[in-house]
Design an enzyme around this catalytic site. Sequence first.
Site, PDB file in Angstrom:
ATOM      1  N   ASP A  14     -50.322 -98.310 -63.549  1.00 34.67           N
ATOM      2  CA  ASP A  14     -50.719 -99.481 -64.323  1.00 34.67           C
ATOM      3  C   ASP A  14     -52.166 -99.259 -64.770  1.00 34.67           C
ATOM      4  O   ASP A  14     -52.854 -98.364 -64.255  1.00 34.67           O
ATOM      5  CB  ASP A  14     -50.591-100.732 -63.449  1.00 34.67           C
ATOM      6  CG  ASP A  14     -51.025-101.984 -64.179  1.00 34.67           C
ATOM      7  OD1 ASP A  14     -50.526-102.223 -65.303  1.00 34.67           O
ATOM      8  OD2 ASP A  14     -51.876-102.721 -63.656  1.00 34.67           O
ATOM      9  N   ASP A  16     -54.868-102.154 -66.217  1.00 36.85           N
ATOM     10  CA  ASP A  16     -55.810-103.206 -65.819  1.00 36.85           C
ATOM     11  C   ASP A  16     -55.627-103.551 -64.340  1.00 36.85           C
ATOM     12  O   ASP A  16     -54.524-103.895 -63.902  1.00 36.85           O
ATOM     13  CB  ASP A  16     -55.590-104.466 -66.654  1.00 36.85           C
ATOM     14  CG  ASP A  16     -55.812-104.233 -68.141  1.00 36.85           C
ATOM     15  OD1 ASP A  16     -56.876-104.621 -68.637  1.00 36.85           O
ATOM     16  OD2 ASP A  16     -54.914-103.659 -68.794  1.00 36.85           O
ATOM     17  N   ASP A 176     -50.836-103.001 -59.236  1.00 27.46           N
ATOM     18  CA  ASP A 176     -51.596-103.999 -58.487  1.00 27.46           C
ATOM     19  C   ASP A 176     -50.981-105.390 -58.518  1.00 27.46           C
ATOM     20  O   ASP A 176     -51.538-106.310 -57.902  1.00 27.46           O
ATOM     21  CB  ASP A 176     -53.021-104.088 -59.041  1.00 27.46           C
ATOM     22  CG  ASP A 176     -53.045-104.655 -60.460  1.00 27.46           C
ATOM     23  OD1 ASP A 176     -52.497-104.014 -61.370  1.00 27.46           O
ATOM     24  OD2 ASP A 176     -53.605-105.756 -60.645  1.00 27.46           O
TER      25      ASP A 176
END
Length: 239
Positions: A14, A16, A176
């Site tokens: 991922d 961001d 995240d």
Amino acid sequence: MIERDLEGWTIAFDLDGTLVETHRDLVGTLNRMLVREGLPTVPMEGAANLIGGGARALLEHGFAAAGASAEDATRPELFDAFIADYIEHIADHSRPYDGVVETLGRLAARGAILCVATNKRSDLSERLLGALGLTRHFAVIVGPDRVSARKPDGAHLKEAVRLAGGDPARAIMVGDAAPDTGAARDAGMPCIVCTYGYTPIPAAELGGDVMVDRFAAVESAIDGFLSAQRLRIAATANT
């Protein structure tokens, strides 16, 4: 000489909240949109949980936090203004997390294929990673506009891995937030959860396979997955 023991494996990341700390620039753009509409800004501290669902979701959450209606946040001209402003400020404050550059270099040296699978638009992702000098690490950078679905649909991960030249059956996701763990489960991939990222849900409740508190620990988590797999193969061969 570094052993190329990760050849044949693809690691999907991922963006961001996993590779890059981006909330100051994203919330900065959001606040400029709020000021433009005569609304109060949202505090930078604590606003990181607004990140993760894309620009439209960020606008909706931000406008709701400012007491505005959802209709105000979904106007096409406002979205266009948000994107134009964000492009101008995309790397004012955004920086890779500690250990990202070094860890990506080691994984690549060990033979892993690296790719980015993000719900951020591909062009914005490429612009950000290019501004930070990170593009060279990745075989492909894949936003939802380049695949048939967006996370948490596992098709996003599978197609991103294939575009990178990898095999989804030999891939690991690093993220995240819930879209990352959900997509990994749907794709049948193990998922490493970075606890420092952007999620309103506690990291321990996301359903990942292992949690790391710093990016540099991602490499040892990958090694743990592969060691466990080798043990399972050996046990099967001996039965």
